[in-house]
Design a protein around this motif. Structure first.
Motif, mmCIF file in Angstrom:
data_model
loop_
_atom_site.group_PDB
_atom_site.id
_atom_site.type_symbol
_atom_site.label_atom_id
_atom_site.label_comp_id
_atom_site.label_asym_id
_atom_site.label_seq_id
_atom_site.Cartn_x
_atom_site.Cartn_y
_atom_site.Cartn_z
ATOM 1 N N ARG A 18 0.827 -1.219 0.000
ATOM 2 C CA ARG A 18 0.000 0.000 0.000
ATOM 3 C C ARG A 18 0.861 1.269 0.000
ATOM 4 N NH1 ARG A 18 -5.414 -0.492 3.708
ATOM 5 N NH2 ARG A 18 -5.955 -2.667 3.260
ATOM 6 N N ASP A 29 -4.745 -7.878 -1.266
ATOM 7 C CA ASP A 29 -4.978 -6.663 -0.486
ATOM 8 C C ASP A 29 -5.038 -5.439 -1.389
ATOM 9 O OD1 ASP A 29 -5.027 -4.891 1.919
ATOM 10 O OD2 ASP A 29 -3.080 -4.297 1.106
ATOM 11 N N TRP A 35 -8.229 -3.108 -2.043
ATOM 12 C CA TRP A 35 -7.989 -1.689 -1.744
ATOM 13 C C TRP A 35 -8.369 -0.819 -2.936
ATOM 14 C CZ3 TRP A 35 -3.118 1.499 -2.336
ATOM 15 C CH2 TRP A 35 -3.033 2.542 -1.400
ATOM 16 N N VAL A 57 -3.673 -0.688 8.220
ATOM 17 C CA VAL A 57 -4.684 -1.655 7.799
ATOM 18 C C VAL A 57 -5.503 -2.010 9.031
ATOM 19 C CG1 VAL A 57 -5.074 -3.939 6.802
ATOM 20 C CG2 VAL A 57 -3.088 -2.578 6.070
ATOM 21 N N SER A 58 -6.807 -1.904 8.958
ATOM 22 C CA SER A 58 -7.627 -2.232 10.120
ATOM 23 C C SER A 58 -7.694 -3.746 10.318
ATOM 24 C CB SER A 58 -9.043 -1.673 9.966
ATOM 25 O OG SER A 58 -9.767 -2.427 9.009
ATOM 26 N N ARG A 104 -10.358 -5.398 10.778
ATOM 27 C CA ARG A 104 -11.481 -5.892 9.982
ATOM 28 C C ARG A 104 -11.057 -6.109 8.528
ATOM 29 N NH1 ARG A 104 -15.591 -8.350 12.030
ATOM 30 N NH2 ARG A 104 -15.014 -7.052 13.795
ATOM 31 N N GLU A 105 -10.243 -5.207 7.989
ATOM 32 C CA GLU A 105 -9.718 -5.393 6.634
ATOM 33 C C GLU A 105 -8.862 -6.653 6.551
ATOM 34 O OE1 GLU A 105 -8.707 -1.394 4.372
ATOM 35 O OE2 GLU A 105 -7.885 -1.351 6.406
ATOM 36 N N TYR A 129 -11.039 -9.713 6.585
ATOM 37 C CA TYR A 129 -11.759 -9.920 5.329
ATOM 38 C C TYR A 129 -10.847 -10.543 4.265
ATOM 39 C CZ TYR A 129 -14.355 -9.218 1.054
ATOM 40 O OH TYR A 129 -14.988 -9.431 -0.145
ATOM 41 N N ARG A 130 -9.634 -10.067 4.166
ATOM 42 C CA ARG A 130 -8.702 -10.644 3.188
ATOM 43 C C ARG A 130 -8.428 -12.107 3.513
ATOM 44 N NH1 ARG A 130 -9.404 -5.774 3.053
ATOM 45 N NH2 ARG A 130 -8.530 -4.285 1.586
#
Length: 332
Positions: free
Chosen positions: A124, A188, A192, A304-305, A307-308, A311-312
């Motif tokens: 990122r 990711d 994103w 990066v949270s 939760r993120e 999810y990944r």
């Protein structure tokens, strides 16, 4: 000065992380824990820290305000939940969990605790990815129809996981093989850029068979809720990975070839796709660097949270499930 603990030394990125920690003037590592006493001792000596096999001493130490978890993935849930409940800010090496359920359970606890969280999605911070995200959001590409990402290296060809890091080629411990290990980085970036995935399928293979019972190569195809069709390749069996990302839209096309961006669109002067596009934003701290910035009080790091991250994890788990049962699957 921020005082940290290194909790687990199993991951292949541990030596690189230790170098970053030693080079960072605003942090010190007080304690190194690992269930393997010899491994803890070795890394503690590199950091001039105390080695222990009793992780409870880390949670009970008020001087330690943050931890870096580089244990085997099957130990993450116990360590992460204990760290969060102890009020420790935490960096957790990817993947967060073995699958979707444990990853979401960790995310729930992290969110309730209010601690700082970060994981290892360092891509990122790369200028090309930041630029592409800006222009996807601005609509430069028009209607995006398809995207392709590839993240491959020669790890199996070079025997990277033969000795110290052998557990990473055991999906029962690591939660995945090559496809998840490398693919989750590019996944990711894709999420994103384009948002959640509605359905996916995949095919995985043992490749060279250097690591029996472990996928060494694989490809997934999926549909983003926002519309584009996506394809993701990841492997430890490749001598090169020249084309890492392609985005095709009705008004622009982007290809990242050998680390350089080739962009073709009428919306940006000079973007004819013939020469690398070099008008890019500056890099930003990501991965561990962003975490260290956050825990030392530097301004507004991009994290990066939890939760993120969960999810990944759930998407990768769905791809593995789809490959196992040879069907399409919806991520949790």
């Amino acid at each position: 000065m921020t005082t940290l603990a290194l909790v687990g030394c199993a991951h292949i990125h541990t030596p690189g992380f230790i170098k970053k920690l030693k080079d960072h003037a605003d942090v010190k590592v007080k304690t190194v824990w690992d269930h393997d006493a010899a491994r803890a001792k070795k890394r503690a000596e590199e950091l001039t820290a105390h080695a222990t096999t009793d992780v409870g001493t880390v949670w009970a130490d008020p001087e330690i305000t943050a931890v870096i978890i580089c244990s085997e993935t099957n130990r993450h849930q116990h360590l992460v939940i204990a760290a969060a409940r102890s009020g420790k800010n935490l960096f957790v090496e990817k993947p967060l969990g073995l699958g979707a359920n444990d990853a979401y359970a960790m995310a729930d606890t992290i969110e309730k605790s209010g601690v700082i969280f970060q994981t290892g999605y360092f891509m990122r911070g790369q200028p090309i990815n930041i630029f592409l995200r800006q222009h996807v959001q601005q609509g430069t590409f028009g209607k995006i129809t398809r995207v392709r990402a590839s993240n491959c290296h020669a790890g199996a060809l070079g025997g990277w996981f033969d000795a110290d890091w052998r557990w990473m080629a055991d999906p029962a411990i690591a939660g995945c093989g090559a496809f998840g290990d490398l693919g989750i980085h590019s996944l990711d970036i894709l999420i994103w850029l384009f948002g959640p995935i509605s359905t996916c399928t995949a095919i995985l293979d043992n490749g060279t068979a250097r690591y029996p019972g472990c996928d060494e190569t694989g490809e997934a195809i999926f549909k983003f809720t926002s519309g584009p069709i996506g394809v993701l390749a990841a492997a430890w069996d490749d001598v090169a990975n020249p084309a890492s990302l392609i985005i095709s839209g009705t008004e622009a096309h982007a290809a990242v070839l050998n680390g350089k961006l080739y962009l073709q669109t009428k919306k940006l002067e000079g973007a004819d796709g013939k020469e690398p596009w070099v008008d890019l934003p500056a890099p930003v701290p990501a991965g561990l660097e962003a975490f260290l910035d956050a825990v030392t009080g530097k301004a507004d790091p991009q994290l990066v949270s939890a939760r993120e991250a969960a999810y990944r994890n759930s998407v990768i788990a769905a791809m593995y499930e789809a490959a196992q049962w040879q069907r399409w699957t919806t991520p949790q």
